[in-house]
Design an enzyme around this catalytic site. Structure first.
Site, PDB file in Angstrom:
ATOM      1  N   ILE A 145      44.089  35.602  44.028  1.00  0.00           N
ATOM      2  CA  ILE A 145      43.940  37.049  44.141  1.00  0.00           C
ATOM      3  C   ILE A 145      42.490  37.421  43.876  1.00  0.00           C
ATOM      4  O   ILE A 145      41.735  36.671  43.247  1.00  0.00           O
ATOM      5  CB  ILE A 145      44.875  37.794  43.163  1.00  0.00           C
ATOM      6  CG1 ILE A 145      44.558  37.422  41.708  1.00  0.00           C
ATOM      7  CG2 ILE A 145      46.328  37.517  43.466  1.00  0.00           C
ATOM      8  CD1 ILE A 145      45.429  38.135  40.708  1.00  0.00           C
ATOM      9  N   LYS A 146      42.099  38.597  44.377  1.00  0.00           N
ATOM     10  CA  LYS A 146      40.700  39.040  44.265  1.00  0.00           C
ATOM     11  C   LYS A 146      40.570  39.974  43.071  1.00  0.00           C
ATOM     12  O   LYS A 146      40.847  41.168  43.164  1.00  0.00           O
ATOM     13  CB  LYS A 146      40.262  39.733  45.550  1.00  0.00           C
ATOM     14  CG  LYS A 146      40.101  38.774  46.724  1.00  0.00           C
ATOM     15  CD  LYS A 146      39.706  39.486  47.995  1.00  0.00           C
ATOM     16  CE  LYS A 146      38.281  39.989  47.994  1.00  0.00           C
ATOM     17  NZ  LYS A 146      37.301  38.890  48.082  1.00  0.00           N
ATOM     18  N   THR A 147      40.166  39.418  41.961  1.00  0.00           N
ATOM     19  CA  THR A 147      39.992  40.167  40.725  1.00  0.00           C
ATOM     20  C   THR A 147      38.514  40.472  40.519  1.00  0.00           C
ATOM     21  O   THR A 147      37.676  39.580  40.640  1.00  0.00           O
ATOM     22  CB  THR A 147      40.512  39.367  39.525  1.00  0.00           C
ATOM     23  OG1 THR A 147      41.857  38.956  39.769  1.00  0.00           O
ATOM     24  CG2 THR A 147      40.451  40.193  38.257  1.00  0.00           C
ATOM     25  N   TYR A 158      34.451  37.683  39.712  1.00  0.00           N
ATOM     26  CA  TYR A 158      33.275  37.491  40.559  1.00  0.00           C
ATOM     27  C   TYR A 158      31.985  37.338  39.758  1.00  0.00           C
ATOM     28  O   TYR A 158      30.916  37.124  40.331  1.00  0.00           O
ATOM     29  CB  TYR A 158      33.192  38.605  41.606  1.00  0.00           C
ATOM     30  CG  TYR A 158      34.066  38.256  42.793  1.00  0.00           C
ATOM     31  CD1 TYR A 158      33.524  37.733  43.957  1.00  0.00           C
ATOM     32  CD2 TYR A 158      35.442  38.379  42.712  1.00  0.00           C
ATOM     33  CE1 TYR A 158      34.326  37.371  45.027  1.00  0.00           C
ATOM     34  CE2 TYR A 158      36.268  38.019  43.772  1.00  0.00           C
ATOM     35  CZ  TYR A 158      35.698  37.511  44.924  1.00  0.00           C
ATOM     36  OH  TYR A 158      36.493  37.132  45.981  1.00  0.00           O
ATOM     37  N   VAL A 162      41.264  44.935  41.024  1.00  0.00           N
ATOM     38  CA  VAL A 162      41.439  44.061  42.184  1.00  0.00           C
ATOM     39  C   VAL A 162      40.876  44.794  43.392  1.00  0.00           C
ATOM     40  O   VAL A 162      40.825  46.026  43.422  1.00  0.00           O
ATOM     41  CB  VAL A 162      42.913  43.683  42.411  1.00  0.00           C
ATOM     42  CG1 VAL A 162      43.452  42.873  41.239  1.00  0.00           C
ATOM     43  CG2 VAL A 162      43.779  44.908  42.655  1.00  0.00           C
TER      44      VAL A 162
END
Length: 304
Positions: free
Chosen positions: A157-159, A163, A35
């Site tokens: 959430i930024k996983t 991307y 993350v």
């Protein structure tokens, strides 16, 4: 993007840029189990300041929870490391990348025996989509790739691994001569850009897809909503926007830590409004950069 910096902070210590290494069998490299955050430090009238650092840190720790990533450092320790990194590198403004990921131990899908690694890097970075884009706007296309649903993988959430979806959409757009993409969700409604939230202006009211549309709850998105409401605009922040509404919008713009506030001048070769930065976008963009330059909202800045 850049040639390198002097040092990177890794697991509690500063290491030379050339020595900031991780093993080729790192779990996150194989399975995308990490993350991260993207944060900007701005050169304000009151000196270098990290924009909305506390909110980014909160999201980093929340992002780690579903993956059982145990960050062994406190928020205060990460803050101290980041400010020291910026000071020692001599940056007045920069982009900051904290990342937490599963390191090397085993290569089964389960990461339970793998250590949690924490790294912070910072480097100079200008306008994400180009300086001209901030004034002239960008040409975008609706991607054939869809955004995954939150019932499949958490979208709030930024996983790192997720991307890949953004990369596919963005590269498809660039191969076809566009600057950026817009991604629809599985229902076919507008979700976001590959690395940006999206806003639509219609009849002087502002609309942006809600969290149920499989978007990331962007921190710059929140900033734009706050500023727009303070300026007297009605903001529909839980909107459902169809693809067709994009083509008939009065104005469209992206927001994001990297993209800041970037106008969209066309979608799939359909001119938006007058094909230039619209008045609402211009007013909101000016308000955003006024805050950035002045640094006078103390609750939004952490001074270096």
């Amino acid at each position: 993007m850049f040639e390198g910096t002097d040092r990177i902070w890794m697991d509690g210590e500063f290491v030379d840029f050339e020595d900031a290494q991780t093993h080729v069998l790192t779990h996150a490299l194989h399975y995308g189990t990490g993350v991260f955050e993207g944060v900007r430090c701005y050169d304000t009238e009151q000196g270098p300041a990290i924009f909305r650092w506390e909110e980014h840190l909160d999201r980093l720790y929340k992002s780690a929870k579903p993956y059982d990533l145990d960050i062994e450092f406190s928020k205060e320790e990460l803050t101290e490391a980041t400010t020291e990194l910026i000071e020692t590198e001599g940056f007045e403004s920069c982009y900051i990348r904290p990342i937490v990921y599963y390191g090397f131990d085993s290569l089964g899908v389960s990461p339970k025996s793998c250590p949690t690694k924490t790294t912070i890097a910072a480097w100079p970075w200008g306008a994400y989509l180009g300086e001209e884009a901030l004034e002239e706007g960008v040409d975008v296309m609706v991607s054939s790739w869809r955004k995954h649903a939150s019932s499949q993988i958490p979208t709030n959430i930024k996983t790192t691994g997720l991307y890949v979806n953004s990369m596919l959409a963005g590269e498809e757009a660039r191969r076809n001569g566009y600057t950026e993409a817009i991604v629809l969700n599985k229902e076919g409604n507008v979700a976001e850009g590959p690395g940006e939230n999206i806003f639509m202006v219609r009849d002087d009211e502002i609309y942006t897809p809600g969290l149920a549309e499989s978007i990331l709850e962007g921190i710059t998105r929140n900033t734009a909503i706050t500023l727009a409401e303070e300026m007297g605009y009605t903001v529909h922040e839980e909107a459902t926007i169809s693809r067709g509404e994009l083509y008939t919008a009065d104005e469209l713009f992206f927001t994001g830590t990297a993209a800041e506030v970037t106008p969209i001048r066309s979608v799939d070769d359909n001119e938006i409004g007058e094909g230039t930065k619209g008045p609402v976008t211009d007013e909101l963009q000016s308000a955003f950069f006024d805050v950035i330059e002045s640094g006078d909202r103390e609750e939004w800045f952490h001074y270096v």
